[in-house]
Scaffold this active site. Structure first.
Site, PDB file in Angstrom:
ATOM      1  N   HIS A  43       0.851  -1.180   0.000  1.00  0.00           N
ATOM      2  CA  HIS A  43       0.000   0.000   0.000  1.00  0.00           C
ATOM      3  C   HIS A  43       0.895   1.242   0.000  1.00  0.00           C
ATOM      4  O   HIS A  43       2.113   1.145   0.220  1.00  0.00           O
ATOM      5  CB  HIS A  43      -0.951   0.012   1.207  1.00  0.00           C
ATOM      6  CG  HIS A  43      -0.264  -0.035   2.534  1.00  0.00           C
ATOM      7  ND1 HIS A  43      -0.341  -1.116   3.384  1.00  0.00           N
ATOM      8  CD2 HIS A  43       0.529   0.863   3.162  1.00  0.00           C
ATOM      9  CE1 HIS A  43       0.362  -0.878   4.462  1.00  0.00           C
ATOM     10  NE2 HIS A  43       0.906   0.320   4.351  1.00  0.00           N
TER      11      HIS A  43
HETATM   12  P1  TYD Z   1      -2.531  -3.759   7.074  1.00  0.00           P
HETATM   13  O1  TYD Z   1      -2.542  -2.363   6.540  1.00  0.00           O
HETATM   14  O2  TYD Z   1      -3.079  -4.846   6.206  1.00  0.00           O
HETATM   15  O3  TYD Z   1      -1.060  -4.146   7.551  1.00  0.00           O
HETATM   16  P2  TYD Z   1       0.263  -4.203   6.659  1.00  0.00           P
HETATM   17  O4  TYD Z   1       0.765  -2.800   6.621  1.00  0.00           O
HETATM   18  O5  TYD Z   1       1.181  -5.093   7.390  1.00  0.00           O
HETATM   19  O6  TYD Z   1      -0.119  -4.761   5.331  1.00  0.00           O
HETATM   20  O7  TYD Z   1      -3.296  -3.752   8.462  1.00  0.00           O
HETATM   21  C1  TYD Z   1      -3.822  -4.930   9.038  1.00  0.00           C
HETATM   22  C2  TYD Z   1      -5.008  -4.549   9.906  1.00  0.00           C
HETATM   23  O8  TYD Z   1      -4.581  -3.794  11.028  1.00  0.00           O
HETATM   24  C3  TYD Z   1      -6.039  -3.727   9.177  1.00  0.00           C
HETATM   25  O9  TYD Z   1      -7.320  -4.176   9.566  1.00  0.00           O
HETATM   26  C4  TYD Z   1      -5.822  -2.333   9.691  1.00  0.00           C
HETATM   27  C5  TYD Z   1      -5.291  -2.567  11.094  1.00  0.00           C
HETATM   28  N1  TYD Z   1      -4.379  -1.534  11.607  1.00  0.00           N
HETATM   29  C6  TYD Z   1      -4.783  -0.740  12.645  1.00  0.00           C
HETATM   30  O10 TYD Z   1      -5.919  -0.844  13.172  1.00  0.00           O
HETATM   31  N2  TYD Z   1      -3.906   0.193  13.149  1.00  0.00           N
HETATM   32  C7  TYD Z   1      -2.661   0.349  12.629  1.00  0.00           C
HETATM   33  O11 TYD Z   1      -1.888   1.207  13.108  1.00  0.00           O
HETATM   34  C8  TYD Z   1      -2.273  -0.477  11.516  1.00  0.00           C
HETATM   35  C9  TYD Z   1      -0.904  -0.311  10.892  1.00  0.00           C
HETATM   36  C10 TYD Z   1      -3.162  -1.398  11.026  1.00  0.00           C
END
Ligand code: TYD
Length: 145
Positions: free
Chosen positions: A59
């Site tokens: 992302h």
């Molecule tokens: P995601 O963006 O998929 O993680 P990565 O960056 O590892 O791909 O996030 C996973 C889940 O965690 C998603 O439901 C959003 C949540 N999340 C939070 O609630 N707070 C945060 O600070 C982060 C980074 C993710």
């Protein structure tokens, strides 16, 4: 700041050598706002238990800045500004990767048991995310035009 590490960079994305204090009791590495990162740290989160072959991230962020550290084990981070991409290896606790705004990132090749610590410039805000690469690349190109 970033002395002693390779000068590889993509925009604001570059490796940061952290101050390390090691003695016979073990190691201690420090991250300070204004010294090691150019942003106030508002949030920390960490990735762990990543299965072999899994990727995280994939992302982009509009405004968010981050420092990513492999506090245990190793992994790779591919950063992409919409035009170019480059890959960094994080493989020790006193090495960070600063990721600037408008960067797409993908974390891969996690070693077994690796733990990735992310220090971020803002609280979680889904509206700051690009979840679609084509939309990210189009916005990045538009900002440069
Ligand atoms: P995601 O963006 O998929 O993680 P990565 O960056 O590892 O791909 O996030 C996973 C889940 O965690 C998603 O439901 C959003 C949540 N999340 C939070 O609630 N707070 C945060 O600070 C982060 C980074 C993710």
């Amino acid at each position: 700041m970033s002395t002693g590490v390779q000068e590889q960079r993509l925009g604001q994305c570059h490796l940061v050598e952290l101050h390390e204090h090691a003695d016979d009791r073990g190691g201690l590495a420090v991250v300070e706002t204004g010294t090691d990162v150019p942003f106030a740290i508002e949030r920390a989160y960490y990735l762990y238990g990543v299965p072999e072959g899994a990727a995280r991230g994939a992302h982009g962020h509009r405004e968010l800045q981050q420092l990513v550290i492999a506090v245990h084990g190793s992994f790779r981070v591919i950063v992409d500004d919409g035009l170019q991409q480059t890959g960094f290896v994080l493989d020790r606790p006193a090495l960070g990767l600063h990721i600037g705004p408008m960067t797409w990132r993908r974390l891969t090749h996690f070693s077994p048991g690796a733990v990735g610590l992310v220090l971020a410039s803002a609280h979680y805000d889904e509206s700051d995310y690009f979840r679609d690469y084509a939309a990210f690349a189009a916005a990045a190109r538009e900002m440069r035009a």
